[in-house]
Design a protein around this motif. Structure first.
Motif, PDB file in Angstrom:
ATOM      1  N   PHE A 112      43.741  32.133  33.648  1.00 22.64           N
ATOM      2  CA  PHE A 112      42.903  32.001  34.268  1.00 22.64           C
ATOM      3  C   PHE A 112      43.201  32.322  35.863  1.00 22.64           C
ATOM      4  O   PHE A 112      42.318  33.057  36.715  1.00 22.64           O
ATOM      5  CB  PHE A 112      42.073  30.577  34.166  1.00 22.64           C
ATOM      6  CG  PHE A 112      40.774  30.558  34.929  1.00 22.64           C
ATOM      7  CD1 PHE A 112      39.404  31.583  34.427  1.00 22.64           C
ATOM      8  CD2 PHE A 112      40.326  29.705  36.013  1.00 22.64           C
ATOM      9  CE1 PHE A 112      38.255  31.334  35.043  1.00 22.64           C
ATOM     10  CE2 PHE A 112      39.288  29.434  36.806  1.00 22.64           C
ATOM     11  CZ  PHE A 112      38.227  30.509  36.210  1.00 22.64           C
ATOM     12  N   ILE A 113      44.170  31.692  36.433  1.00 24.92           N
ATOM     13  CA  ILE A 113      44.292  31.936  37.750  1.00 24.92           C
ATOM     14  C   ILE A 113      44.971  33.244  37.916  1.00 24.92           C
ATOM     15  O   ILE A 113      44.652  34.007  39.011  1.00 24.92           O
ATOM     16  CB  ILE A 113      45.689  30.961  38.076  1.00 24.92           C
ATOM     17  CG1 ILE A 113      45.216  29.560  37.905  1.00 24.92           C
ATOM     18  CG2 ILE A 113      46.490  31.206  39.378  1.00 24.92           C
ATOM     19  CD1 ILE A 113      46.293  28.388  38.098  1.00 24.92           C
ATOM     20  N   ARG A 114      45.844  33.724  36.780  1.00 24.26           N
ATOM     21  CA  ARG A 114      46.409  35.290  37.175  1.00 24.26           C
ATOM     22  C   ARG A 114      45.128  36.353  36.996  1.00 24.26           C
ATOM     23  O   ARG A 114      45.446  37.141  37.892  1.00 24.26           O
ATOM     24  CB  ARG A 114      47.518  35.546  35.863  1.00 24.26           C
ATOM     25  CG  ARG A 114      47.978  36.866  35.846  1.00 24.26           C
ATOM     26  CD  ARG A 114      48.868  37.087  34.460  1.00 24.26           C
ATOM     27  NE  ARG A 114      47.957  36.815  33.373  1.00 24.26           N
ATOM     28  CZ  ARG A 114      47.222  37.668  32.942  1.00 24.26           C
ATOM     29  NH1 ARG A 114      47.052  39.023  33.546  1.00 24.26           N
ATOM     30  NH2 ARG A 114      46.492  37.615  31.817  1.00 24.26           N
ATOM     31  N   LYS A 115      44.212  36.168  36.284  1.00 23.38           N
ATOM     32  CA  LYS A 115      42.938  37.082  36.341  1.00 23.38           C
ATOM     33  C   LYS A 115      42.380  37.032  37.765  1.00 23.38           C
ATOM     34  O   LYS A 115      42.139  38.158  38.400  1.00 23.38           O
ATOM     35  CB  LYS A 115      42.256  36.718  35.272  1.00 23.38           C
ATOM     36  CG  LYS A 115      42.594  37.056  33.875  1.00 23.38           C
ATOM     37  CD  LYS A 115      41.720  37.120  32.854  1.00 23.38           C
ATOM     38  CE  LYS A 115      42.242  37.498  31.404  1.00 23.38           C
ATOM     39  NZ  LYS A 115      41.189  37.425  30.452  1.00 23.38           N
ATOM     40  N   ILE A 116      42.195  35.820  38.406  1.00 17.57           N
ATOM     41  CA  ILE A 116      41.595  35.633  39.588  1.00 17.57           C
ATOM     42  C   ILE A 116      42.476  36.154  40.496  1.00 17.57           C
ATOM     43  O   ILE A 116      42.105  36.848  41.638  1.00 17.57           O
ATOM     44  CB  ILE A 116      41.056  34.287  39.838  1.00 17.57           C
ATOM     45  CG1 ILE A 116      40.139  33.802  38.822  1.00 17.57           C
ATOM     46  CG2 ILE A 116      40.324  34.132  41.132  1.00 17.57           C
ATOM     47  CD1 ILE A 116      39.585  32.484  39.145  1.00 17.57           C
ATOM     48  N   ASP A 117      43.522  35.808  40.583  1.00 21.95           N
ATOM     49  CA  ASP A 117      44.633  36.324  41.696  1.00 21.95           C
ATOM     50  C   ASP A 117      44.570  37.845  41.573  1.00 21.95           C
ATOM     51  O   ASP A 117      44.629  38.280  42.875  1.00 21.95           O
ATOM     52  CB  ASP A 117      45.817  35.762  41.334  1.00 21.95           C
ATOM     53  CG  ASP A 117      46.808  35.597  42.728  1.00 21.95           C
ATOM     54  OD1 ASP A 117      46.336  35.344  43.865  1.00 21.95           O
ATOM     55  OD2 ASP A 117      47.970  36.157  42.549  1.00 21.95           O
ATOM     56  N   ARG A 118      44.587  38.363  40.545  1.00 20.93           N
ATOM     57  CA  ARG A 118      44.944  39.920  40.621  1.00 20.93           C
ATOM     58  C   ARG A 118      43.399  40.479  41.470  1.00 20.93           C
ATOM     59  O   ARG A 118      43.653  41.649  41.887  1.00 20.93           O
ATOM     60  CB  ARG A 118      44.758  40.466  38.956  1.00 20.93           C
ATOM     61  CG  ARG A 118      45.084  41.766  38.898  1.00 20.93           C
ATOM     62  CD  ARG A 118      44.841  42.165  37.495  1.00 20.93           C
ATOM     63  NE  ARG A 118      45.942  41.507  36.386  1.00 20.93           N
ATOM     64  CZ  ARG A 118      45.980  41.343  35.444  1.00 20.93           C
ATOM     65  NH1 ARG A 118      44.779  42.104  34.553  1.00 20.93           N
ATOM     66  NH2 ARG A 118      46.678  40.749  34.720  1.00 20.93           N
ATOM     67  N   VAL A 119      42.402  39.841  40.820  1.00 28.35           N
ATOM     68  CA  VAL A 119      41.112  40.547  41.849  1.00 28.35           C
ATOM     69  C   VAL A 119      41.226  40.232  43.436  1.00 28.35           C
ATOM     70  O   VAL A 119      40.919  41.267  44.200  1.00 28.35           O
ATOM     71  CB  VAL A 119      40.050  39.766  41.237  1.00 28.35           C
ATOM     72  CG1 VAL A 119      38.626  40.167  41.938  1.00 28.35           C
ATOM     73  CG2 VAL A 119      39.720  40.368  39.764  1.00 28.35           C
ATOM     74  N   MET A 120      41.749  39.079  43.687  1.00 30.35           N
ATOM     75  CA  MET A 120      41.707  38.639  44.932  1.00 30.35           C
ATOM     76  C   MET A 120      42.631  39.316  45.910  1.00 30.35           C
ATOM     77  O   MET A 120      42.480  39.780  47.157  1.00 30.35           O
ATOM     78  CB  MET A 120      41.805  37.268  45.314  1.00 30.35           C
ATOM     79  CG  MET A 120      40.817  36.300  44.473  1.00 30.35           C
ATOM     80  SD  MET A 120      38.952  36.702  45.144  1.00 30.35           S
ATOM     81  CE  MET A 120      39.425  36.261  46.886  1.00 30.35           C
TER      82      MET A 120
END
Length: 429
Positions: A112-120
């Motif tokens: 979950f963190i990885r996916k958000i971090d990729r966007v941000m």
């Protein structure tokens, strides 16, 4: 079916077609001038050489960005992979919403963190107006450093909505209020925090655009000051014990706290429009132990809707009985001859175990002390007359009803600094 969905499907079909039939630039399609209105444009890539890219129907850039902003997060991300126009819009997307629903299937907190971090990481941070992050049980100590970096990217003086939902029962998140300083909090209209510790300081400044504040779970203390456009305060937090409201405006405020409110300490600064609301306080907060009510601002001798007992000398209402055996201390500052305040005082004397009741008829922000330099704050003539009326009302309607177990303190304007004419009521012959 929205335009964004139609365009996305069209882009996906074109991508599949290109994967089957590689486009080789030639004279028939390589020149946009030769094919006016074409949806294909030449794209120079150092890794893949010259190739054709599909740009969709010819529309102004602002229109593409608007269409992209209306797409759900998953569709917007897919469109950004297919179109350079949408890719630019993706990096400047004004509304970012992250949850297990918007991000698709996630395999635990790390994914979950990885996916958000990729966007941000790919977002420029420019133009973010709304940020929503719902961890839904996925928040952990590991996510703290990532979350603070995301907030630093998104929280700018242009943000209008900020919503964070942590995980109940797990590590609480101490919201970094410093992010809202330097004007970053001035544009916020909605602030929604769940399972967060929120301790704003005076350095943050005024939330001048705030119209809705939602704080949920682990909330114990709330203080509201100077929100002139405030309309409603609704609380469902089970552990709220102390509430302090200092409010001055010309419209009523609605308080909704539920029958099981555990608020024990209440301080409320009221203006003239809250006279009637004061009489409802015992029902809104049935478990009060300490109650402090004080007037805010200069008090006029004119009462709203003939609320003065002397302008409308009908019998005082007897409020419905409701015991408040926990209430011990009550102080009303800026007491005046309003019927609603007299009714509230009578209700307190009849239905509580109050030990000390203080009725302060002065409206002084500063009071002098014997043996010390300085004088009391100036009181206008109308306020002095109102204080005189309030003293007369207390002696007429309240003093005779004070039980022997209650210590009544009646505070008058300072006689050293003010000259107050006694108030009398003319009787008809």
């Amino acid at each position: 079916m929205g335009l964004g969905y139609v365009l996305l499907k069209r882009l996906q079909r074109e991508r599949r077609r290109r994967s089957r039939h590689a486009l080789v630039p030639d004279e028939s399609i390589a020149s946009p001038e030769k094919r006016k209105g074409s949806c294909y444009q030449q794209d120079d890539s150092p890794r893949s050489g010259k190739k054709m890219r599909y740009s969709g129907p010819y529309l102004p850039e602002e229109m593409w960005q608007h269409i992209h902003s209306l797409m759900p997060m998953k569709d917007a991300a897919r469109a950004a992979c297919l179109s350079s126009a949408f890719l630019y819009s993706w990096r400047n997307r004004p509304k970012l919403s992250f949850s297990t629903e918007t991000m698709g299937i996630v395999e635990g907190t790390t994914d979950f963190i990885r996916k958000i971090d990729r966007v941000m990481e790919k977002h420029s941070g420019i133009g973010v107006k709304a940020l929503t992050i719902e961890f839904n049980g996925l928040f952990s100590t590991k996510a703290r450093s990532y979350l603070e970096r995301w907030l630093q990217i998104a929280v700018t003086p242009r943000i209008e909505e900020l919503s964070l939902s942590m995980s109940k029962g797990k590590a609480y998140y101490d919201f970094p209020c410093s992010l809202l300083s330097d004007g970053s909090g001035s544009s916020i209209r909605l602030l929604d925090l769940y399972c967060c510790t929120f301790r704003p300081t005076s350095e943050i400044g005024c939330f001048q655009s705030l119209t809705r504040l939602h704080l949920e779970y682990r909330l114990t203390y709330v203080e509201v000051r100077g929100c002139s456009r405030l309309r409603v305060i609704e609380n469902k937090a089970p552990n709220l014990h102390s509430l302090h409201i200092f409010y001055q405006a010309y419209h009523p405020i609605q308080l909704s706290f539920g029958e099981s409110s555990l608020v024990k300490n209440l301080s409320i600064g009221y203006s003239s429009v809250l006279n009637h609301a004061c009489a409802e306080l015992p029902y809104i907060f049935p478990n009060l132990e300490t109650l402090t009510i004080r007037s805010l601002g200069e008090v006029s001798a004119k009462h709203p809707e003939n609320d003065s007992i002397f302008e409308n000398p009908s019998h005082l209402r007897q409020l419905p009985e409701q015991r408040h055996d926990n209430l011990r201390n009550v102080k009303i500052t800026g007491f005046r001859s309003a019927k609603s305040l007299l009714e509230l005082t009578y209700h307190i004397l009849e239905n509580t175990s109050v030990e000390c009741l203080t009725l302060d008829t002065s409206f002084e922000s500063f009071r002098c002390s014997p043996g010390k330099p300085g004088r009391c704050s100036r009181m206008p003539k109308d306020d002095l007359m109102e204080a005189s009326k309030a003293l007369f009302a207390i002696r007429t309607y309240n003093e005779g009803k004070v039980p022997s177990t209650v210590r009544l303190n009646v505070v008058e304007p300072c006689s050293r600094c003010h000259v107050m004419e006694p108030f009398t009521v003319e009787t008809r012959k």
